[in-house]
Design a protein around this motif. Structure first.
Motif, PDB file in Angstrom:
ATOM      1  N   ALA A 143       0.832  -1.209   0.000  1.00 44.85           N
ATOM      2  CA  ALA A 143       0.000   0.000   0.000  1.00 44.85           C
ATOM      3  C   ALA A 143       0.866   1.258   0.000  1.00 44.85           C
ATOM      4  O   ALA A 143       0.574   2.229  -0.711  1.00 44.85           O
ATOM      5  CB  ALA A 143      -0.932  -0.006   1.211  1.00 44.85           C
ATOM      6  N   ALA A 147       0.150   2.278  -3.670  1.00 41.46           N
ATOM      7  CA  ALA A 147      -1.053   3.123  -3.573  1.00 41.46           C
ATOM      8  C   ALA A 147      -0.786   4.304  -2.653  1.00 41.46           C
ATOM      9  O   ALA A 147      -1.528   4.540  -1.696  1.00 41.46           O
ATOM     10  CB  ALA A 147      -2.239   2.300  -3.077  1.00 41.46           C
ATOM     11  N   ARG A 152      -4.406   6.314  -6.664  1.00 40.71           N
ATOM     12  CA  ARG A 152      -4.189   4.869  -6.553  1.00 40.71           C
ATOM     13  C   ARG A 152      -4.848   4.290  -5.303  1.00 40.71           C
ATOM     14  O   ARG A 152      -5.300   3.142  -5.316  1.00 40.71           O
ATOM     15  CB  ARG A 152      -2.690   4.574  -6.587  1.00 40.71           C
ATOM     16  N   ALA A 153      -4.922   5.073  -4.231  1.00 34.94           N
ATOM     17  CA  ALA A 153      -5.654   4.599  -3.053  1.00 34.94           C
ATOM     18  C   ALA A 153      -7.127   4.394  -3.386  1.00 34.94           C
ATOM     19  O   ALA A 153      -7.766   3.449  -2.909  1.00 34.94           O
ATOM     20  CB  ALA A 153      -5.494   5.596  -1.908  1.00 34.94           C
ATOM     21  N   ALA A 156      -7.445   1.175  -5.239  1.00 38.48           N
ATOM     22  CA  ALA A 156      -7.352   0.051  -4.301  1.00 38.48           C
ATOM     23  C   ALA A 156      -8.671  -0.150  -3.558  1.00 38.48           C
ATOM     24  O   ALA A 156      -9.138  -1.283  -3.391  1.00 38.48           O
ATOM     25  CB  ALA A 156      -6.207   0.292  -3.316  1.00 38.48           C
ATOM     26  N   GLY A 179      -8.665  -1.665 -12.665  1.00 41.83           N
ATOM     27  CA  GLY A 179      -7.475  -0.947 -12.211  1.00 41.83           C
ATOM     28  C   GLY A 179      -6.613  -0.490 -13.366  1.00 41.83           C
ATOM     29  O   GLY A 179      -6.086   0.631 -13.364  1.00 41.83           O
ATOM     30  N   GLY A 183      -6.159   3.322 -14.099  1.00 42.80           N
ATOM     31  CA  GLY A 183      -4.764   3.728 -13.999  1.00 42.80           C
ATOM     32  C   GLY A 183      -4.315   4.481 -15.236  1.00 42.80           C
ATOM     33  O   GLY A 183      -3.623   5.502 -15.148  1.00 42.80           O
ATOM     34  N   CYS A 187      -3.246   7.908 -13.721  1.00 43.79           N
ATOM     35  CA  CYS A 187      -1.899   7.742 -13.154  1.00 43.79           C
ATOM     36  C   CYS A 187      -0.792   8.083 -14.144  1.00 43.79           C
ATOM     37  O   CYS A 187       0.291   7.479 -14.104  1.00 43.79           O
ATOM     38  CB  CYS A 187      -1.729   6.309 -12.645  1.00 43.79           C
ATOM     39  N   GLY A 344      -2.121   1.439 -12.095  1.00 46.44           N
ATOM     40  CA  GLY A 344      -3.487   1.174 -11.655  1.00 46.44           C
ATOM     41  C   GLY A 344      -3.714  -0.284 -11.321  1.00 46.44           C
ATOM     42  O   GLY A 344      -4.405  -0.610 -10.340  1.00 46.44           O
ATOM     43  N   ALA A 347      -2.205  -1.012  -7.931  1.00 43.18           N
ATOM     44  CA  ALA A 347      -3.055  -0.481  -6.860  1.00 43.18           C
ATOM     45  C   ALA A 347      -4.247  -1.397  -6.617  1.00 43.18           C
ATOM     46  O   ALA A 347      -4.651  -1.634  -5.472  1.00 43.18           O
ATOM     47  CB  ALA A 347      -3.524   0.923  -7.217  1.00 43.18           C
TER      48      ALA A 347
END
Length: 410
Positions: A143, A147, A152-153, A156, A179, A183, A187, A344, A347
């Motif tokens: 984590a 993340a 990203r958190a 998750a 994800g 992502g 991201c 992603g 995460a």
């Protein structure tokens, strides 16, 4: 440069293959601590000491194997063996690094029935509590690394919700796919550039064929196993699917195998967690947990043959992907979209592993305040004191056994 390496490999012949086997057997017998530690051992033994390749090339190889699903340290070892002595060297590297821990877990699986008395059950309970601490450490570390920001958190957390409300293999695959999509959208700022250049040569045609075989097995095996009712084939499919979807580290295989083996009733939850705890005490790759599961699983042939099917199934997809992607890696690693999608995906697997930490790991092991205290102590030893996992496992098992003796009536 590639031609020089091929000439060197031809000159080495059996000697080169023997060197590969001896080097990786040493690593397979002594490499405790999980995939990150394994990569450190490889660097010290093969890059700094034996000088098989440059630091930059090793960093690029590690980046590739962390980019792909599968057991990163085993993939790096496979590629290093290929670099040194061709395909034979790759297979010898894998066997020497993998078989010591697989043999230990096989022995544990065959002897687990002897732990049936009160003391044996306390020892088994200690293994389950150790698994709580190890998985919690994996979730915590992943984590923080995979993340660390709100985008990203959020991915998750979304993966947690998907897996909780769709608790099947389809839910896990949907979470991973979502994800990757989110992502790629959110991201783009994540920096995952790799350095150096891999001194390995595989043609793009060969790579494309290997990738096609990987996808053919991933998509075709479920249908074939459903149509052709062979227990060994169904077992191979379950382990292949788990090995093909492990993004972000070996511990992520836990929820994938739990979905494929425990939910259908092939392996009990207690036996699953006991084996997972035992896998923390042996050197080598965590994926050799498959050898233990192959022995105790319900369908299919028995014993060592079953373990062989499980090991082949779980390791094969990662190796096919590695050799298939290798010819395209230079272009892929410079793609911002590919790096963002992988961020992603990583995460999402944090969320999937977080769900597994609660169930079945926590719910099957922690039943009292003393259980919580032992598991928390083990977690602190792993994270704050950086104690070796095998040492923490031994301490946890002994603590559980001691409490069991105190609690037994006179």
């Amino acid at each position: 440069m590639v031609a020089d390496q091929r000439d060197q490999q031809q000159e080495q012949g059996t000697g080169g293959r023997g060197e590969v086997f001896r080097a990786f057997l040493k690593l397979g017998l002594t490499s405790f601590g999980g995939p990150i530690a394994h990569l450190g051992y490889f660097r010290h033994e093969l890059v700094l000491r034996r000088r098989w390749l440059s630091e930059a090339a090793y960093a690029d190889l590690v980046a590739l194997c962390q980019f792909l699903p599968g057991p990163a340290s085993s993939q790096v070892g496979f590629a290093l063996g290929y670099l040194r002595a061709g395909l034979a060297g790759a297979l010898l590297a894998w066997a020497a690094f993998t078989l010591p821990s697989a043999a230990l877990l096989l022995a544990f699986a065959f002897g687990a029935d002897s732990l049936s008395g009160p003391t044996g059950q306390d020892l088994i309970h200690g293994l389950k509590l150790a698994a709580v601490a190890v998985v919690a450490q994996a979730v915590w570390g992943m984590a923080r690394t995979l993340a660390p920001d709100r985008e990203r958190a959020t991915i998750a957390l979304a993966a947690v919700l998907v897996v909780v409300f769709v608790p099947t293999g389809f839910g896990q695959m949907a979470a991973i796919a979502a994800g990757a999509v989110f992502g790629a959208l959110w991201c783009r700022r994540v920096d995952q550039n790799a350095a150096g250049h891999l001194p390995l040569s595989i043609s793009r045609r060969a790579g494309a064929l290997l990738l096609a075989l990987f996808l053919l097995l991933l998509l075709g095996l479920p249908a074939i196993a459903a149509w052709w009712s062979l227990p060994g084939l169904a077992l191979f499919e379950a382990f292949y699917r788990a090995g093909a979807l492990v993004f972000g580290g070996g511990h992520v295989v836990l929820p994938l195998l739990e979905t494929g083996l425990v939910e259908p009733g092939w392996v009990s939850s207690d036996a699953f967690l006991v084996g997972y705890g035992a896998a923390q005490a042996v050197p080598g790759p965590l994926f050799t947990f498959a050898a233990y599961l192959g022995v105790i699983v319900e369908p299919g042939p028995d014993g060592i043959l079953n373990a062989g099917i499980a090991l082949l199934g779980i390791f094969l997809p990662g190796m096919l992907l590695l050799m298939g992607v290798l010819p395209f890696w230079d272009g892929l690693r410079h793609s911002a979209g590919a790096r963002a999608a992988m961020a992603g995906t990583n995460a999402a697997v944090v969320g999937i592993l977080g769900v597994a930490l609660y169930h079945p790991v926590w719910t099957s092991a922690v039943a009292s305040p003393s259980d919580f205290a032992i598991a928390l102590t083990a977690f602190i030893l792993l994270t704050a004191w950086k104690a070796p996992p095998w040492l923490v496992l031994m301490a946890t098992v002994l603590a559980a056994a001691a409490l069991g003796l105190v609690a037994q009536p006179n």
